[in-house]
Design a protein around this motif. Structure first.
Motif, short mmCIF file in Angstrom:
data_model
loop_
_atom_site.label_atom_id
_atom_site.label_comp_id
_atom_site.label_asym_id
_atom_site.label_seq_id
_atom_site.Cartn_x
_atom_site.Cartn_y
_atom_site.Cartn_z
N THR A 182 0.81 -1.22 0.00
CA THR A 182 0.00 0.00 0.00
C THR A 182 0.84 1.27 0.00
OG1 THR A 182 -0.17 0.09 2.41
CG2 THR A 182 -1.87 -1.16 1.24
N TYR B 196 -6.39 2.66 -1.27
CA TYR B 196 -6.70 1.35 -0.70
C TYR B 196 -7.80 1.50 0.36
CZ TYR B 196 -2.91 -1.21 -2.96
OH TYR B 196 -2.10 -1.82 -3.88
N GLN C 6 -11.20 2.28 -1.32
CA GLN C 6 -11.75 1.19 -2.12
C GLN C 6 -12.09 -0.04 -1.29
OE1 GLN C 6 -12.49 1.34 -5.44
NE2 GLN C 6 -11.94 3.49 -5.28
N ASN D 75 -0.56 -0.34 -8.41
CA ASN D 75 -1.33 -0.18 -7.18
C ASN D 75 -2.81 0.00 -7.46
OD1 ASN D 75 1.48 1.23 -5.76
ND2 ASN D 75 0.33 -0.32 -4.65
N CYS E 273 -5.63 -2.71 -6.29
CA CYS E 273 -6.75 -2.32 -5.45
C CYS E 273 -8.08 -2.71 -6.10
CB CYS E 273 -6.68 -0.82 -5.19
SG CYS E 273 -7.70 -0.27 -3.85
N ARG F 296 -10.80 -5.40 -4.72
CA ARG F 296 -12.19 -5.00 -4.50
C ARG F 296 -13.14 -5.96 -5.22
NH1 ARG F 296 -16.14 -2.98 -6.85
NH2 ARG F 296 -15.05 -2.60 -8.80
#
Length: 171
Positions: A3, A58, A61, A128, A132, A136
């Protein structure tokens, strides 16, 4: 870390660097103690690789997904607040490192690091964002078949490896 907050590397450092009455001592230690200087510059290099907007993405989401799915409904707001607190602490730690070192940026005069980060960051940012989104979708079961789920899992592993490779010694 994936992250880009690198929490284990710096959490607590800010408290020590901002202890009252030791500003001059810390600056003297940075100038005269090679080990302490190396520690500060290592922390600065790790924090130069951090990105608060990535960490925040992050949170935005994935925390709502966990709340919606009932995983953390009772503490959802506390967890959102914790993310904000961690990001504020990270920013304060960056400022403390700059103050102690007397440097203007976290690259600490390392032009090669600055250039590497300039080149790698756009690729890492994209990885990234994809990671993410894949997380999700997996958490929300947004796939129509086991084959599609496996493709998402494969994509997740690729992003994990890509981010770790791109972050190098702090990934």
């Amino acid at each position: 870390s994936q992250t880009r907050s690198h929490l284990p590397a710096w959490l607590g450092v800010n408290v020590g660097l901002n202890a009252p009455g030791i500003e001059n001592t810390l600056e003297d230690m940075y100038q005269n103690w090679p080990w302490f200087r190396e520690l500060i510059e290592l922390l600065a290099m790790i924090l130069a690789k951090s990105d608060l907007s990535v960490a925040e993405n992050y949170d935005q989401q994935l925390i709502p997904v966990a709340i919606k799915n009932g995983d953390i409904a009772a503490v959802g707001e506390e967890i959102e607040g914790l993310g904000k607190q961690i990001r504020a602490e990270l920013e304060s730690t960056k400022q403390a490192l700059l103050r102690v070192s007397g440097k203007e940026d976290l690259n600490m005069g390392n032009d090669m690091l600055a250039r590497e980060l300039e080149v790698r960051t756009p690729y890492l940012d994209a990885l990234n964002v994809v990671q993410c989104e894949v997380m999700r979708r997996l958490e929300n079961s947004e796939f129509e078949s086991e084959n599609e789920k496996q493709l998402l899992m494969d994509a997740l592993l690729i992003t994990i490896n890509g981010i770790a490779a791109g972050m190098r010694n702090s990934g």
